[in-house]
Design a protein around this motif. Structure first.
Motif, PDB file in Angstrom:
ATOM      1  N   PHE A  69       0.831  -1.204   0.000  1.00  7.23           N
ATOM      2  CA  PHE A  69       0.000   0.000   0.000  1.00  7.23           C
ATOM      3  C   PHE A  69       0.865   1.253   0.000  1.00  7.23           C
ATOM      4  N   LEU A  70       1.943   1.237   0.799  1.00 10.93           N
ATOM      5  CA  LEU A  70       2.861   2.371   0.844  1.00 10.93           C
ATOM      6  C   LEU A  70       3.697   2.468  -0.430  1.00 10.93           C
ATOM      7  N   HIS A  71       3.970   1.314  -1.058  1.00  7.57           N
ATOM      8  CA  HIS A  71       4.825   1.313  -2.247  1.00  7.57           C
ATOM      9  C   HIS A  71       4.183   2.078  -3.400  1.00  7.57           C
ATOM     10  N   HIS A  72       2.859   2.068  -3.479  1.00  9.24           N
ATOM     11  CA  HIS A  72       2.134   2.760  -4.549  1.00  9.24           C
ATOM     12  C   HIS A  72       1.582   4.109  -4.102  1.00  9.24           C
ATOM     13  N   GLU A  73       2.086   4.631  -2.998  1.00  8.61           N
ATOM     14  CA  GLU A  73       1.589   5.899  -2.474  1.00  8.61           C
ATOM     15  C   GLU A  73       2.240   7.071  -3.213  1.00  8.61           C
ATOM     16  N   PRO A  74       1.431   8.017  -3.754  1.00 11.10           N
ATOM     17  CA  PRO A  74       2.022   9.194  -4.434  1.00 11.10           C
ATOM     18  C   PRO A  74       2.883  10.056  -3.521  1.00 11.10           C
ATOM     19  N   LEU A  75       2.625  10.039  -2.217  1.00  7.19           N
ATOM     20  CA  LEU A  75       3.458  10.811  -1.299  1.00  7.19           C
ATOM     21  C   LEU A  75       4.905  10.368  -1.336  1.00  7.19           C
ATOM     22  N   LEU A  76       5.119   9.097  -1.611  1.00 12.22           N
ATOM     23  CA  LEU A  76       6.486   8.589  -1.681  1.00 12.22           C
ATOM     24  C   LEU A  76       7.254   9.265  -2.807  1.00 12.22           C
ATOM     25  N   GLU A  77       6.613   9.427  -3.948  1.00 18.31           N
ATOM     26  CA  GLU A  77       7.259  10.104  -5.069  1.00 18.31           C
ATOM     27  C   GLU A  77       7.465  11.583  -4.784  1.00 18.31           C
ATOM     28  N   ILE A  78       6.523  12.199  -4.072  1.00 16.92           N
ATOM     29  CA  ILE A  78       6.663  13.622  -3.742  1.00 16.92           C
ATOM     30  C   ILE A  78       7.858  13.841  -2.819  1.00 16.92           C
ATOM     31  N   HIS A  79       8.031  12.966  -1.831  1.00 13.09           N
ATOM     32  CA  HIS A  79       9.152  13.121  -0.915  1.00 13.09           C
ATOM     33  C   HIS A  79      10.478  12.837  -1.611  1.00 13.09           C
ATOM     34  N   ARG A  80      10.471  11.936  -2.585  1.00 12.71           N
ATOM     35  CA  ARG A  80      11.691  11.728  -3.368  1.00 12.71           C
ATOM     36  C   ARG A  80      12.014  12.967  -4.194  1.00 12.71           C
ATOM     37  N   ALA A  81      10.977  13.604  -4.739  1.00 15.30           N
ATOM     38  CA  ALA A  81      11.203  14.855  -5.477  1.00 15.30           C
ATOM     39  C   ALA A  81      11.706  15.957  -4.552  1.00 15.30           C
ATOM     40  N   ILE A  82      11.212  15.993  -3.316  1.00 16.98           N
ATOM     41  CA  ILE A  82      11.688  16.984  -2.342  1.00 16.98           C
ATOM     42  C   ILE A  82      13.157  16.747  -2.022  1.00 16.98           C
ATOM     43  N   ARG A  83      13.540  15.494  -1.906  1.00 20.80           N
ATOM     44  CA  ARG A  83      14.938  15.178  -1.609  1.00 20.80           C
ATOM     45  C   ARG A  83      15.850  15.614  -2.759  1.00 20.80           C
TER      46      ARG A  83
END
Length: 609
Positions: A69-83
Motif C-alpha cells: 500500500f505504501l509502495h504505490h503511495e504518491p506521497l512517496l514520489e513527492i518526498h523523493r522529489a523533495i529530496r
C-alpha cells in the motif's frame, strides 16, 4: 511422510509470506527510517503481531499488504522529489548562487494531505470518531512556544490556536459540551457532536517548556495530518449551522486577547456574513464593504478595523474571539435541540458572571457560554464592566478584593466546573472565597456502578439533583434491606410500613432458598428426604425465624450450596464465574483502601480541631 525440500528463492508460505520486518520494508521501499515513520503516520499503517515471530521477538513486523500500500503511495514520489530539490538547493548554495537557491526554495514541492484524509475517513462520522487525539494535539501546539531549534514556527502555533478556538466556538454555539474536569495534566472536556462522544485535553494557561525527552518530529508528523483534518471538520460543522467558513475576526478584540468574543461578532452579523480571505487583500476589502463588523460603533472604528485586517498588523493567536457565537442567532428554533442539549443550554440561563483577572479566563469563556451563561472579564473590549449591578456571580481566586458588591456572590472557579458536571446550580456556601472548596469529583467516574466507592460530596450532589427534579430519595439504610428499592421509590410513595413488608418478604425468600440448597445437597449425595426430614427442616426454619441462626452456620450453608452449584456448570461458565469473583474482589479491595484513607483523613481533621 517424507518432508519435501523447498529450494532457496521459492515462494514462501505462512507468516513469512504474510509479514515483513521493518528492515525488510525499508529495503523494499528504498527510503530512510524517518520517512518510513512519517508515511506510516500519515497513512495510518501500524505494526502487526504475527502468531509466530519468525525473525525473533525483538523485531517489528508489518503486513505485506500494508507495505505494498505504501509502495504505490504518491506521497512517496513527492518526498523523493523533495529530496532531489534539496540537493539542488545545496548545490546552488555551494556555488554561492543565492538567487538560484532562494528561487528553488520557493518552488519546493509540498505534499497535499487532502486525498489521504478522504481515503482514511470516507464518512464524516468516521472523522469525528478519530477527533480525540487530533484536538489534544492541536490544543497542545497552540500553547507551545515557537522555537527554531524544535522546528516549531510561529505560523504553525497561530494556526493551531485559530483551529482550536474555531472548534470551541462551534461547541459553545451549539451547546454540545457535556463534561469538564480540571486535573494536574490539564483540563478535560467532553462534547457530543452528531452522536459521537469526543473527549480532549487542553493544557493549563501556563508557560510551557519543551523538554528534550519529547520526540517533537514525530508529533509534528501527526500534526501534519491533524491540522487539515480539523480544518475540514470545522468547515463542515460551520456550514451545518449556516455559517460561512473561515469566520471573520475582529482584530481589535484579538489584540485584546478576546478571540472568542471577536468570532461571536461574525455569528451575530447579517444573514450574509463576509468571508475573510487572508491571501487576497482585494477580496478582503470587498467583503468588508459588504458586511461591516458589528463590534465597531463608529465609521472611524470600522475603517481602522478594515485597515488592520488588510495590512495584517494584528496577530490572530490570542484566546477569546469566539464567545458571542453562543448567543442566540436570529430566527433560531428551540425545537431543533434534544432534551440534554436544552438542559445544558438553560443551566446558566439566569446567571451573569464576571471574571477577575487571576482566574483561567480562556477556559471559563468557553464553558460558561456553552451552558447558556453571560460572561465578561476585566479589561478593554469586555461586554460589560465590573460595576454592572446585574452581575449575579463574580469568579475570583484571591481573598483580597478592592471593592465588594453586596448584590453578587464571590465564588471560586471550581464552582463553575462542579455546576456543569452536576447540571444544577450548586449552593455557593462551600465555594466562597477563603474557604477550602469541596473535592472536585470527576464526571468520568460512574459512582452508580456496583461496588464503587461513593464520596460524601457525591451523595450530597445526588440529593440536590433529586431535589431539583422534585423526586423522593430512599431512606438511609433502605438500600441494604431491600432488594431493589429504586423501583418502589420511583413514584415517591414508599413509606416505613412498605419497607418493613419488603424486608419480611425478602426474609421468607431467603428461607425458601436455604431449603432448596439443602434438598439439592441431599439429592446429589444420593440420600432421600422423607417427611421426617421435611419436618426437621420446618423446625429449623421456625427456629431461624424465632431465635435466628448463627451467621457462621448460615454462611457455611451458602458456601456449600455455591460449591454444589458450580459442579453443575460447564467449564466455560465456571471460568466466567471465577473471573467475576476476582473482579468483585478487586473492587472490594479498592473500596476498602479508599475507605481506610477517608477514615485516616477524618481522624487527622478531628485531632486538629
Amino acid at each position: 511422510m517424507v518432508k519435501h525440500y523447498r529450494p532457496a528463492g521459492k515462494k514462501k508460505e505462512g507468516n513469512a509470506a504474510k509479514f515483513l520486518t521493518r528492515t525488510q520494508a525499508l529495503k523494499q521501499l528504498q527510503i530512510s527510517l524517518p520517512l518510513f515513520r512519517k508515511l506510516c503516520i500519515l497513512k495510518g499503517v501500524t505494526p502487526r503481531e504475527p502468531k509466530k515471530k519468525f525473525k525473533g521477538n525483538d523485531k517489528t513486523y508489518y503486513h505485506v499488504k500494508d507495505i505494498s500500500f505504501l509502495h504505490h503511495e504518491p506521497l512517496l514520489e513527492i518526498h523523493r522529489a523533495i529530496r532531489v530539490h534539496e540537493r539542488k538547493i545545496k548545490k546552488a548554495e555551494a556555488k554561492k548562487n543565492v538567487e538560484r537557491a532562494n528561487r528553488l526554495r520557493e518552488k519546493t514541492p509540498k505534499p497535499k494531505i487532502d486525498r489521504i484524509i478522504r481515503q482514511r475517513y470516507p464518512r464524516f462520522v468516521d472523522a469525528l470518531g478519530e477527533l480525540d487525539d487530533c484536538l489534544t494535539m492541536v490544543h497542545l501546539f497552540a500553547a507551545l512556544p515557537a522555537t527554531e531549534s524544535k522546528k516549531i514556527d510561529v505560523e504553525r502555533v497561530h494556526k493551531c490556536r485559530r483551529l482550536a478556538h474555531e472548534w470551541q466556538a462551534f461547541v459553545s454555539r451549539t451547546h454540545k459540551l457535556r463534561k469538564t474536569f480540571v486535573s494536574v495534566k490539564g483540563i478535560y472536556y467532553q462534547a457530543e457532536v452528531e452522536g459521537q462522544t469526543i473527549t480532549w485535553l487542553t493544557p493549563h494557561s501556563l508557560q510551557q517548556v519543551v523538554s528534550n525527552d519529547v520526540d517533537i518530529p514525530t508529533m509534528l508528523n501527526f500534526l501534519q495530518i491533524y491540522e487539515p483534518l480539523l480544518g475540514f471538520i470545522n468547515f463542515h460543522l460551520y456550514h451545518s449551522i449556516k455559517l460561512k467558513y473561515p469566520p471573520i475576526l475582529d482584530p481589535r478584540l484579538e489584540a485584546l486577547a478576546a478571540d472568542l468574543y471577536a468570532l461571536s461578532r461574525y455569528a451575530n452579523a447579517s444573514t450574509r456574513p463576509a468571508i475573510l480571505n487572508s491571501e487576497a487583500s482585494q477580496s478582503v476589502e470587498s467583503d468588508q464593504l459588504e458586511s461591516k463588523p458589528i463590534g465597531a460603533e463608529t465609521d472611524n472604528e470600522n475603517s481602522e478595523l478594515r485597515l488592520a485586517q488588510l495590512q495584517h498588523q494584528l496577530p490572530s493567536n490570542e484566546p477569546g474571539a469566539l464567545m458571542h457565537l453562543v448567543e442566540k442567532a436570529a430566527g433560531e428554533d428551540e425545537e431543533e435541540y434534544d432534551e440534554e442539549t436544552r438542559q445544558c443550554k438553560n443551566l446558566f440561563q439566569n446567571v451573569k458572571i464576571f471574571l477577575s483577572r487571576e482566574v483561567p479566563r480562556e477556559s471559563l469563556l468557553f464553558i460558561i457560554p456553552a451552558f447558556g451563561g453571560i460572561v465578561s472579564w476585566e479589561g478593554e473590549g469586555a461586554p460589560f464592566v465590573e460595576s454592572d449591578q446585574s452581575i449575579t456571580h463574580q469568579i475570583v481566586d484571591r481573598e483580597a478584593q478592592g471593592h465588594r458588591f453586596l448584590s453578587r456572590e464571590y465564588v471560586q472557579p471550581q464552582w463553575v466546573f462542579d455546576c456543569v458536571n452536576a447540571r444544577i446550580i450548586l449552593p455557593t456556601e462551600n465555594y466562597l472565597v477563603g474557604r477550602v472548596p469541596p473535592p472536585h469529583l470527576s464526571p468520568f467516574v460512574d459512582y452508580d456502578e456496583e461496588g464503587a466507592y461513593v464520596p460524601e460530596y457525591a451523595k450530597t450532589i445526588k440529593h440536590l439533583q433529586a431535589a431539583a427534579r422534585k423526586e423522593v430519595l430512599p431512606l438511609p439504610g433502605l438500600e441494604k434491606d431491600l432488594e431493589d428499592p429504586q423501583n418502589l421509590l420511583a413514584d415517591g410513595v414508599i413509606d416505613r410500613a412498605a419497607a418493613n413488608h419488603a424486608a419480611k418478604e425478602k426474609q421468607k425468600m431467603l428461607i425458601h432458598e436455604q431449603r432448596y440448597q439443602e434438598d439439592l445437597k441431599k439429592e446429589l449425595q444420593g440420600a432421600t428426604y422423607a417427611s421426617a426430614g421435611s419436618k426437621a427442616r420446618e423446625e429449623t426454619s421456625a427456629g431461624l425465624i424465632q431465635t435466628g441462626e448463627s451467621a457462621n452456620n448460615g454462611q457455611a450453608n451458602v458456601d456449600e450450596g455455591a460449591d454444589m452449584s458450580k459442579l453443575l456448570l460447564s467449564r466455560k461458565k465456571r471460568k466466567l464465574l471465577e473471573a467475576m469473583r476476582i473482579s468483585n474482589e478487586r473492587k472490594q479491595t479498592k473500596y476498602d483502601v479508599i475507605t481506610q484513607r477517608k477514615k485516616k483523613i477524618d481522624e487527622a481533621q478531628n485531632q486538629r480541631s
